[in-house]
Design a protein around this motif. Structure first.
Motif, mmCIF file in Angstrom:
data_model
loop_
_atom_site.group_PDB
_atom_site.id
_atom_site.type_symbol
_atom_site.label_atom_id
_atom_site.label_comp_id
_atom_site.label_asym_id
_atom_site.label_seq_id
_atom_site.Cartn_x
_atom_site.Cartn_y
_atom_site.Cartn_z
ATOM 1 N N TYR A 36 9.565 37.468 46.567
ATOM 2 C CA TYR A 36 10.987 37.698 46.313
ATOM 3 C C TYR A 36 11.688 38.171 47.586
ATOM 4 O O TYR A 36 12.788 37.717 47.928
ATOM 5 N N ASP A 40 14.737 36.387 49.350
ATOM 6 C CA ASP A 40 15.963 37.147 49.574
ATOM 7 C C ASP A 40 16.366 37.072 51.049
ATOM 8 O O ASP A 40 17.536 36.844 51.392
ATOM 9 N N ASP A 145 22.376 51.252 42.951
ATOM 10 C CA ASP A 145 21.180 50.808 42.220
ATOM 11 C C ASP A 145 20.198 51.943 41.947
ATOM 12 O O ASP A 145 19.276 51.793 41.141
ATOM 13 N N THR A 178 15.516 36.594 38.488
ATOM 14 C CA THR A 178 16.971 36.740 38.347
ATOM 15 C C THR A 178 17.632 36.926 39.700
ATOM 16 O O THR A 178 18.665 36.319 40.003
ATOM 17 N N ASN A 179 17.021 37.754 40.535
ATOM 18 C CA ASN A 179 17.573 38.029 41.866
ATOM 19 C C ASN A 179 17.617 36.772 42.727
ATOM 20 O O ASN A 179 18.630 36.482 43.386
ATOM 21 N N ASP A 183 21.144 35.236 44.117
ATOM 22 C CA ASP A 183 21.425 35.350 45.554
ATOM 23 C C ASP A 183 22.341 34.238 46.079
ATOM 24 O O ASP A 183 23.423 34.529 46.613
ATOM 25 N N ALA A 200 23.272 41.214 43.629
ATOM 26 C CA ALA A 200 22.223 40.478 42.916
ATOM 27 C C ALA A 200 21.036 41.387 42.608
ATOM 28 O O ALA A 200 20.442 41.310 41.529
ATOM 29 N N THR A 201 20.694 42.261 43.547
ATOM 30 C CA THR A 201 19.601 43.216 43.343
ATOM 31 C C THR A 201 19.913 44.156 42.181
ATOM 32 O O THR A 201 19.047 44.429 41.341
ATOM 33 N N SER A 204 19.825 42.304 38.788
ATOM 34 C CA SER A 204 18.458 41.943 38.398
ATOM 35 C C SER A 204 17.733 43.099 37.714
ATOM 36 O O SER A 204 16.761 42.877 36.987
ATOM 37 N N LYS A 205 18.174 44.338 37.932
ATOM 38 C CA LYS A 205 17.600 45.490 37.223
ATOM 39 C C LYS A 205 18.400 45.838 35.983
ATOM 40 O O LYS A 205 17.839 46.161 34.935
#
Length: 457
Positions: A36, A40, A145, A178-179, A183, A200-201, A204-205
């Protein structure tokens, strides 16, 4: 296998099978996270070199903050696993509730402080012009985040303490996929640039956070968070901090140590720095099994100490040590024999011959010492699982600050070895700290249960 079956498996199952079953999901999860990160970085690199530099530039700041959450994770795994081994699920629920509360409070505080202070921190680090602008944008968003990240760490700690390493892995895979999907959409389709990568990060959580909260509160047959325990308890908080603080200090100073290490390496030139970064990325892939085994060992040791199964905890250590050493001897031998071929995969031969030469030399030296890194990870696992994190702190800080960095300075000033002196310093420091760790292990203080320090109120 349900959670009760997992506990029985950890306490009485074949130890080789226990270590392998618990560590494989962790290894796979680490691999997914690495892939990932590469994906990224691929999309960010499409924006430009300054954007890529910005994400790397702010990473030490993020890691210093995240190390606090990691400390809570290790404290949770150690305490909860020992209570489960002692058949005291109610106490495990209390610890889980306290760690959840601390994670929420700390996560919000650090998120707000980080968001507000980002411009000042970036300026203090010496960034200017575009690097300053992009770093501020990326870091300020990433600080938002922190609360979600801390909550997920608590969930992972609880599940790992039970011996369930699969559930956190599955959610991480969902988040990583998802990330990767978001992206390019956010970065290019919505023209958010580097900010899109950070958003995006977060998404994704956030996307699986309601499910994590549901599991933490509603999985009544497992370790969970009863509403009635959602009040801060001073004695339990102090116990958690006794385990968490040494880990936070060890990881934070380790991060700072690597910042200083990079400054020494870059003093030998950009080719040396490039060779080091490429070699480390390759090395991290080979190291994944040892990292997984060390992490899995923590819950195995915790539950067996909780159940007064000290001989079995020792067996877990020896089994993990054997498995890790065998895997890294094989992996290290492969890297040693084919170092040049592996480096050329990542470096165009026609353009960067000096990087290939230095990278090959670095990879040969570091591959010869890979078994030492396996021993290091297993020792960290047993000290963290037993809750005696002061010993893991000594190993993490001592390796860098008291052995490696002084060795690098000595070789730089009193020898003409050049950049290879850094690689020799790394291997020597790993060997010395492993010897110190083995001595600490055989002294046996780690065998004392830390849950004796808690009250049952």
């Amino acid at each position: 296998m349900n959670h009760l079956g997992k506990t029985e498996f950890i306490l009485n199952g074949d130890m080789k099978k226990v270590i392998i079953v618990l560590s494989v999901p962790i290894m796979f999860n680490n691999l997914i996270q690495t892939l990932y990160s590469l994906a990224d970085m691929y999309w960010v690199s499409k924006l430009g070199s300054i954007e890529v530099a910005s994400t790397g530039f702010v990473w030490p700041v993020l890691f210093l903050i995240l190390s606090i959450g990691m400390g809570l994770t290790i404290a949770g795994t150690s305490l909860i696993s020992q209570y489960l081994g002692s058949k005291e699920k109610n106490q495990a629920n209390k610890i889980a509730s306290q760690i959840f509360l601390v994670a929420i409070i700390l996560g919000l505080i650090l998120s707000i402080i980080g968001y507000i202070s980002t411009p000042y921190v970036i300026k203090l680090m010496g960034a200017n012009s575009q690097l300053y602008s992009y770093s501020c944008k990326y870091l300020s968003i990433m600080f938002l985040d922190i609360p979600c990240y801390f909550i997920f760490l608590v969930f992972g700690a609880i599940r790992q303490a039970e011996g369930d390493t699969f559930s956190p892995m599955l959610l991480n895979i969902i988040g990583a996929i998802t990330n990767v999907i978001l992206d390019p959409i956010l970065i290019f389709k919505f023209h958010m640039g580097i900010g899109g990568a950070a958003i995006a990060t977060i998404i994704s959580k956030v996307i699986y956070m309601p499910y994590v909260i549901f599991l933490l509160f509603m999985s009544l047959e497992r370790v969970h968070i009863p509403i009635k325990f959602l009040r801060l308890k001073r004695n339990l908080i102090l116990t958690i901090l006794k385990v968490a603080v040494p880990t936070c200090i060890g990881q934070s100073f380790s991060s700072l140590g690597f910042i200083f290490l990079n400054s020494f390496i870059v003093s030998y030139g950009n080719d040396t720095m490039a060779a080091f970064n490429i070699g480390n990325n390759i090395n991290s892939i080979v190291m994944m099994p040892a990292l997984g085994i060390g992490t899995a060992l923590a819950s195995v040791v915790g539950q067996n100490l909780g159940g007064n199964r000290i001989d079995r905890a020792k067996l877990a250590f020896k089994t993990a040590l054997c498995l890790s050493t065998i895997i890294l001897v094989i992996g290290g031998s492969f890297l040693f024999l084919f170092a040049g071929n592996v480096i050329k995969i990542f470096v165009p031969e026609a353009k960067d011959m000096e990087v290939i030469i230095q990278g090959k030399y670095y990879l040969k030296i570091i591959s010869a010492g890979l078994p030492l890194m396996g021993i290091f990870q297993v020792l960290i696992g047993i000290f963290q699982g037993s809750g005696h994190t002061i010993y893991s702190m000594i190993m993490e800080m001592g390796r860098l600050w008291f052995i490696r960095l002084p060795l690098i300075l000595f070789f730089k000033n009193y020898t003409n070895w050049g950049s290879p002196s850094v690689w020799y310093s790394m291997m020597i420091s790993n060997g010395i700290i492993c010897l110190i760790g083995i001595i600490i292990y055989y002294k046996g203080a780690w065998q004392k249960k830390i849950i004796k320090m808690t009250n049952t109120c």
